[in-house]
Write a protein that holds these residues in place. Structure first.
Motif, PDB file in Angstrom:
ATOM      1  N   ALA A 101       4.398   6.618  11.663  1.00 40.41           N
ATOM      2  CA  ALA A 101       3.206   5.929  11.156  1.00 40.41           C
ATOM      3  C   ALA A 101       3.325   5.658   9.654  1.00 40.41           C
ATOM      4  O   ALA A 101       2.986   4.573   9.183  1.00 40.41           O
ATOM      5  CB  ALA A 101       1.957   6.763  11.449  1.00 40.41           C
ATOM      6  N   ALA A 102       3.827   6.620   8.912  1.00 40.84           N
ATOM      7  CA  ALA A 102       3.912   6.471   7.456  1.00 40.84           C
ATOM      8  C   ALA A 102       4.951   5.449   7.022  1.00 40.84           C
ATOM      9  O   ALA A 102       4.796   4.821   5.976  1.00 40.84           O
ATOM     10  CB  ALA A 102       4.218   7.824   6.813  1.00 40.84           C
ATOM     11  N   THR A 103       5.987   5.259   7.827  1.00 42.92           N
ATOM     12  CA  THR A 103       7.067   4.360   7.425  1.00 42.92           C
ATOM     13  C   THR A 103       7.025   3.013   8.145  1.00 42.92           C
ATOM     14  O   THR A 103       7.898   2.172   7.923  1.00 42.92           O
ATOM     15  CB  THR A 103       8.449   5.013   7.660  1.00 42.92           C
ATOM     16  OG1 THR A 103       8.591   5.348   9.045  1.00 42.92           O
ATOM     17  CG2 THR A 103       8.615   6.262   6.806  1.00 42.92           C
ATOM     18  N   ALA A 104       6.006   2.783   8.939  1.00 42.84           N
ATOM     19  CA  ALA A 104       5.881   1.513   9.668  1.00 42.84           C
ATOM     20  C   ALA A 104       5.643   0.360   8.693  1.00 42.84           C
ATOM     21  O   ALA A 104       5.114   0.539   7.595  1.00 42.84           O
ATOM     22  CB  ALA A 104       4.736   1.591  10.674  1.00 42.84           C
ATOM     23  N   ASP A 105       6.041  -0.821   9.113  1.00 42.17           N
ATOM     24  CA  ASP A 105       5.827  -2.015   8.296  1.00 42.17           C
ATOM     25  C   ASP A 105       4.334  -2.242   8.100  1.00 42.17           C
ATOM     26  O   ASP A 105       3.541  -2.078   9.022  1.00 42.17           O
ATOM     27  CB  ASP A 105       6.463  -3.220   9.004  1.00 42.17           C
ATOM     28  CG  ASP A 105       6.651  -4.401   8.084  1.00 42.17           C
ATOM     29  OD1 ASP A 105       6.645  -4.217   6.855  1.00 42.17           O
ATOM     30  OD2 ASP A 105       6.819  -5.522   8.598  1.00 42.17           O
ATOM     31  N   LEU A 161       3.405  -2.454   2.545  1.00 43.31           N
ATOM     32  CA  LEU A 161       4.724  -2.126   1.997  1.00 43.31           C
ATOM     33  C   LEU A 161       5.739  -2.191   3.121  1.00 43.31           C
ATOM     34  O   LEU A 161       5.444  -1.773   4.246  1.00 43.31           O
ATOM     35  CB  LEU A 161       4.737  -0.721   1.387  1.00 43.31           C
ATOM     36  CG  LEU A 161       3.828  -0.484   0.187  1.00 43.31           C
ATOM     37  CD1 LEU A 161       3.814   0.993  -0.183  1.00 43.31           C
ATOM     38  CD2 LEU A 161       4.272  -1.322  -0.996  1.00 43.31           C
ATOM     39  N   SER A 162       6.915  -2.675   2.824  1.00 41.42           N
ATOM     40  CA  SER A 162       7.965  -2.752   3.843  1.00 41.42           C
ATOM     41  C   SER A 162       8.540  -1.361   4.102  1.00 41.42           C
ATOM     42  O   SER A 162       8.427  -0.460   3.263  1.00 41.42           O
ATOM     43  CB  SER A 162       9.083  -3.680   3.366  1.00 41.42           C
ATOM     44  OG  SER A 162       9.814  -3.063   2.314  1.00 41.42           O
ATOM     45  N   PRO A 163       9.200  -1.181   5.258  1.00 39.79           N
ATOM     46  CA  PRO A 163       9.877   0.093   5.500  1.00 39.79           C
ATOM     47  C   PRO A 163      10.895   0.427   4.402  1.00 39.79           C
ATOM     48  O   PRO A 163      11.009   1.591   4.005  1.00 39.79           O
ATOM     49  CB  PRO A 163      10.556  -0.113   6.857  1.00 39.79           C
ATOM     50  CG  PRO A 163       9.660  -1.088   7.562  1.00 39.79           C
ATOM     51  CD  PRO A 163       9.221  -2.030   6.460  1.00 39.79           C
ATOM     52  N   ALA A 164      11.601  -0.562   3.875  1.00 38.26           N
ATOM     53  CA  ALA A 164      12.563  -0.296   2.792  1.00 38.26           C
ATOM     54  C   ALA A 164      11.851   0.239   1.557  1.00 38.26           C
ATOM     55  O   ALA A 164      12.313   1.208   0.934  1.00 38.26           O
ATOM     56  CB  ALA A 164      13.343  -1.562   2.452  1.00 38.26           C
ATOM     57  N   HIS A 167      17.213  -0.234   6.370  1.00 36.27           N
ATOM     58  CA  HIS A 167      16.130  -1.202   6.186  1.00 36.27           C
ATOM     59  C   HIS A 167      16.431  -2.243   5.109  1.00 36.27           C
ATOM     60  O   HIS A 167      15.556  -3.034   4.748  1.00 36.27           O
ATOM     61  CB  HIS A 167      14.815  -0.482   5.888  1.00 36.27           C
ATOM     62  CG  HIS A 167      14.280   0.265   7.067  1.00 36.27           C
ATOM     63  ND1 HIS A 167      13.816  -0.364   8.201  1.00 36.27           N
ATOM     64  CD2 HIS A 167      14.157   1.597   7.299  1.00 36.27           C
ATOM     65  CE1 HIS A 167      13.428   0.547   9.068  1.00 36.27           C
ATOM     66  NE2 HIS A 167      13.628   1.743   8.550  1.00 36.27           N
ATOM     67  N   GLY A 168      17.659  -2.245   4.587  1.00 39.23           N
ATOM     68  CA  GLY A 168      18.072  -3.314   3.691  1.00 39.23           C
ATOM     69  C   GLY A 168      17.801  -3.126   2.214  1.00 39.23           C
ATOM     70  O   GLY A 168      17.860  -4.094   1.445  1.00 39.23           O
TER      71      GLY A 168
END
Length: 114
Positions: free
Chosen positions: A36-40, A43-46, A75-76
């Motif tokens: 949940a915290a890192t989902a798009d 802010l992007s996942p990167a 994630h680029g």
């Protein structure tokens, strides 16, 4: 090369698997929180992974650096972004964080080269 970060990720994953077996509900809850915290979102996942690296550097968590550097590459995130992230982590954590920032750069470079 400071250390083999891929091996570090593999070994830590095994250890965390053991923790998951012992406390499955806690591990499941933590995994849900991480997703949940890192989902798009706004802010992007990167960007979120870079934030996690800054915090990892500031609190001096080598395992956190391992997993978040790997995810940032996935994630680029760019090396330049990572270097600025290290600057923020160093600013927030002081001199010892500067050393962990160098470790984060080494981890990122290894994962990016893989």
């Amino acid at each position: 090369m400071y250390k083999d970060w891929t091996n570090n990720a593999n070994e830590l994953s095994k250890l965390l698997g053991e923790v998951q077996k012992g406390i499955p509900q806690v591990a499941k809850g933590f995994s849900s929180l991480a997703r949940a915290a890192t989902a798009d979102g706004a802010l992007s996942p990167a960007q979120k992974e870079l934030m996690a690296i800054a915090i990892s550097v500031a609190v001096r968590c080598e395992g956190c650096i391992t997993f978040h550097a790997k995810a940032a590459v996935k994630h680029g995130a760019s090396r330049e972004e990572l270097l600025e992230t290290i600057g923020v982590g160093t600013y927030m954590g002081g001199g010892p964080s500067h050393v962990y920032g160098a470790q984060a750069l080494d981890a990122f470079d290894q994962f990016a080269a893989a």
